[in-house]
Design an enzyme around this catalytic site. Structure first.
Site, mmCIF file in Angstrom:
data_model
loop_
_atom_site.group_PDB
_atom_site.id
_atom_site.type_symbol
_atom_site.label_atom_id
_atom_site.label_comp_id
_atom_site.label_asym_id
_atom_site.label_seq_id
_atom_site.Cartn_x
_atom_site.Cartn_y
_atom_site.Cartn_z
ATOM 1 N N ASP A 99 19.095 88.149 35.324
ATOM 2 C CA ASP A 99 19.770 86.842 35.197
ATOM 3 C C ASP A 99 18.913 85.737 36.019
ATOM 4 O O ASP A 99 19.917 85.358 37.142
ATOM 5 C CB ASP A 99 21.361 86.964 35.330
ATOM 6 C CG ASP A 99 22.021 85.825 34.703
ATOM 7 O OD1 ASP A 99 21.127 85.010 33.704
ATOM 8 O OD2 ASP A 99 23.012 85.533 34.582
ATOM 9 N N CYS A 107 29.054 52.393 16.519
ATOM 10 C CA CYS A 107 29.733 53.143 17.418
ATOM 11 C C CYS A 107 28.784 53.103 18.848
ATOM 12 O O CYS A 107 27.556 53.773 18.669
ATOM 13 C CB CYS A 107 29.997 54.479 16.998
ATOM 14 S SG CYS A 107 30.827 55.604 18.140
ATOM 15 N N GLU A 145 15.471 98.706 30.937
ATOM 16 C CA GLU A 145 15.204 98.122 32.291
ATOM 17 C C GLU A 145 16.455 97.107 32.469
ATOM 18 O O GLU A 145 16.989 96.682 31.343
ATOM 19 C CB GLU A 145 13.946 97.475 32.339
ATOM 20 C CG GLU A 145 13.707 96.375 31.308
ATOM 21 C CD GLU A 145 12.274 95.613 31.442
ATOM 22 O OE1 GLU A 145 12.117 94.499 31.770
ATOM 23 O OE2 GLU A 145 11.336 96.210 30.942
ATOM 24 N N LYS A 176 23.626 93.454 25.752
ATOM 25 C CA LYS A 176 24.247 92.703 26.706
ATOM 26 C C LYS A 176 25.454 93.387 27.219
ATOM 27 O O LYS A 176 26.509 94.348 26.609
ATOM 28 C CB LYS A 176 24.780 91.249 25.897
ATOM 29 C CG LYS A 176 23.486 90.539 25.554
ATOM 30 C CD LYS A 176 22.611 89.762 26.790
ATOM 31 C CE LYS A 176 23.107 88.902 27.505
ATOM 32 N NZ LYS A 176 23.204 87.654 26.494
#
Length: 705
Positions: free
Chosen positions: A129, A452, A125, A323
């Site tokens: 995204d 720092c 499938e 991918k």
């Protein structure tokens, strides 16, 4: 790009590269999953994960207990309620080449002990995204909706999900309990229309459909979500009171019957050849689908096989994402900037002339470290044919999906005459301290520690993060402001605020922008409440390099109390002694992790800071896992060849029953399971008087569990 083969790596080089990879992957995870502001490309991220997994496989003892290999997603964002997933939401392993897919199929057959001729069906499938979402229905009614979050805890976005037309509010003939999982996305046409509206209002445009969908779903005001054109594809499920079907395909068809949108391009395949053919068909249609996909997902169709295959720490064995390749573009590198992180790492970032890559405008890219800029990897071997990267260069960048790219190449024919090699700073740009690169380390680090400002604020941000102390009202922005004004310089200062300032401090806080009487009072109350803290959260909050959430949990479960943990770290000497050896017996703890941990407790300034903090806390002991299985709480070791199950299946079974699986035999080992070919571990177990079982004896012990 030339990459040194894993076989040629020395242990020192492997340890250094693992540390560098972990830092880069963790930063990318936070940007992508929690902030919806990704800062490296999908292709770059996938390459980092592949390299990490390869090195960990070759040097398993160097794998950090907090490795990104064992993590899913990112932390829950501020402003949302939390929902714990009854069944964890996993990520997927990745395939990038056709060979990876055939290896996946071959591995499934081997795990299940299936011959090449035995039938084995997969579904294929499109990989949408978007943003993962879980929907829970009880008696056919939508009860809640939650994002994936970190896989175990997600954001409660129920009100927002109810505004999405593709998500049914009620179902007919559904199981009594049904958890549907899928992806929220935005179509290309709707995305273009949304950006046109943004332009008309003079608001900032969205970079891409994925970010627009994620940002829209995660609005604190559901009215904003309702005005956004969101869609939903269902592709899986979580907790069920009864099965949806006997196969993946049948279950998805049942979801469609219940009223969910499922992807029409899903089909079953009988072989890797059919899977790859369908992959390429979908790839050809990608540009015309009308929504973003970044690959194809293959799943074993038989749910019985899925159950047998089970899960790794963060991924199912029965599924993989294939991918798509990355996309490329050229642009000008305008400037190289140096950022300083929590561990003092100096990270170079490329500022680019904005360029559109695959439909997305990008303007930044990671440059990793000074070797990468110079055209070498961390072992001194040539990459990019030895071409260095300079300000003013014309560079090729690539991306896949929706994120900021990586520099892939440099066009020397367009290099300006004024371009000079980049001089990587040998002093911290934030505090001026020496920036030291230790032998074998790919990263140069500021030696300033808490003096720092960049390191101090990052450590404090970490300390108050959700996975650590999670103090209500004291987030990253507030702690940075307190540091700037001198109110908080180290973690203990947070718990001294009320004592130092009292009513006067409360009055000062009320005068700050954004603070009122109620919020100021609530802050001090929240700080008092967090003086009582679970052991694992405290260990994680200390911000010791390589010690993340998973590693902190392992340590807490092993030592049980702060007193025992602190005594062990105080007595441990790197490379020798009973405490050191005991630390290494914890399954998943390697020498890199152990060295970093012990070193922190032997550095005078850091140890003093820890002691000052703990003196003001009530540390809650860890709870041993309660279970009635015959191996609950026991430490077991497997050795030799197992004939009735794979080593992976045996380990997963033992852990599911509450056993601790160690990699080596020690006095703390309770049972050694020895198959044919058992060697030194069996000998050592006999010498120590440890109970030894063969595979049949082990399976008999587990009967009924």
């Amino acid at each position: 790009m030339t990459v040194t083969s894993i076989e040629k790596l020395t242990r020192e080089a492997a340890a250094a590269e693992l540390a560098d990879l972990q830092a880069r992957i963790e930063a990318a995870n936070s940007a992508y999953h929690t902030l919806d502001a990704p800062d490296i490309s999908d292709a770059d991220y996938d390459a980092l994960k592949r390299r990490l997994a390869s090195i960990e496989a070759h040097f398993p003892d160097l794998k950090s207990t907090d490795s990104p290999s064992d993590k899913v997603g990112g932390a829950v964002a501020d402003g949302f309620g939390k929902i714990s997933h009854e069944q964890r939401m996993m990520s997927l392993g990745n395939a990038f080449e056709d060979e990876d897919v055939t290896d996946f199929v071959r591995g499934i057959r081997k795990y299940l002990n299936l011959t090449d001729s035995a039938p084995l069906v997969f579904t294929a499938e499109p990989k949408i995204d978007g943003l993962s979402l879980s929907l829970r229905y009880e008696d056919g009614v939508l009860v809640y909706a939650a994002t994936r979050g970190d896989g175990e805890v997600g954001e409660n976005v129920t009100a927002n999900a109810r505004t999405i037309a593709d998500i049914p509010q009620a179902l007919e003939n559904a199981p009594k309990i049904l958890e549907v999982r899928g992806e929220v996305y935005m179509s290309h046409a709707d995305f273009a229309a949304l950006n046109a509206q943004q332009d008309a209002r003079g608001d900032k445009r969205f970079a891409n459909p994925r970010n627009a969908a994620a940002g829209s779903l995660r609005q604190l005001d559901a009215k904003i979500t309702a005005a956004r054109p969101l869609r939903f594809f269902a592709y899986s499920w979580g907790v069920l009171s009864e099965p949806l079907g006997e196969t993946q395909a049948a279950s998805i068809a049942r979801l469609a019957e219940l009223g969910f949108q499922t992807n029409p391009l899903t089909q079953t395949c009988d072989s890797s050849e059919e899977m790859l053919a369908h992959y390429h068909r979908i790839e050809e249609q990608r540009a015309s689908l009308g929504y973003d996909i970044d690959g194809v997902v293959y799943k074993v169709d038989d749910l019985g096989y899925q159950h047998r295959l089970g899960f790794r720490s963060t991924t199912p064995r029965w599924a993989i994402a294939h991918k798509f390749p990355a996309e490329l573009a050229w642009t000008r590198l305008e400037k190289i900037e140096i950022q300083v992180g929590r561990t003092g790492a100096l990270s170079p970032v490329a500022r680019l002339t904005p360029v559109t890559v695959g439909g997305v405008v990008v303007s930044n890219a990671t440059l990793h470290n000074e070797d990468y800029i110079s055209g070498r990897d961390s072992r001194g071997e040539v990459i990019r044919e030895g071409k260095d990267i300079r300000e003013g260069d014309w560079v090729q960048v690539y991306r896949a999906g929706d994120v900021i790219p990586k520099i892939n190449d440099v066009d020397l024919t367009k290099r300006p005459d004024t371009a000079r090699p980049f001089a990587f700073p040998e002093h911290c740009p934030e505090c001026g301290s020496d920036a030291i690169r230790e032998e074998g380390d790919a990263v140069r680090r500021c030696s300033g520690g808490m003096i720092c400002p960049a390191q101090a604020t990052e450590k404090l941000r970490h300390f108050v993060s959700r996975a650590a102390f999670d103090i209500e009202g004291l987030g990253a922005r507030q702690v940075e402001a307190f540091y700037k004004d001198g109110w908080v310089r180290e973690p203990v200062d947070i718990f001294l605020l009320e004592q130092r300032y009292g009513a006067g401090g409360l009055q000062q806080l009320r005068k700050r922008e954004g603070w009122g009487d109620k919020s100021a009072e609530n802050l001090f109350a929240a700080i008092r409440e967090k003086r009582r803290i679970p052991l694992a959260k405290l260990i994680f909050a200390l911000g010791i390099r390589h010690v993340g959430e998973a590693g902190a949990s392992l340590l807490a479960n092993h030592y049980q109390s702060w007193v025992a943990f602190e005594q062990a770290m105080t007595g441990a000497l790197i490379g020798e002694g009973a405490e050191w050896l005991d630390l290494l017996t914890i399954d998943g703890v390697g020498e890199t992790f152990a060295t970093s941990l012990v070193s922190a407790f032997h550095q005078e300034a850091e140890r003093a800071s820890i002691d000052r903090l703990v003196a003001l806390l009530d540390v809650v002991d860890a709870e041993a896992r309660a279970t009635d299985s015959p191996v609950a709480g026991l430490t077991v070791v497997f050795t030799g060849t197992l004939e009735k199950m794979t080593r992976a299946e045996a380990k997963a079974r033992a852990e599911s029953l509450g056993a601790k699986v160690a990699g080596s035999v020690s006095k703390k080992t309770d049972i050694l399971i020895a198959g044919p070919g058992a060697g030194s571990k069996a000998t050592k177990a006999a010498d120590l008087g440890i109970k030894v079982l063969d595979e049949d004896g082990w399976l008999k012990l587990l009967e009924g569990a």
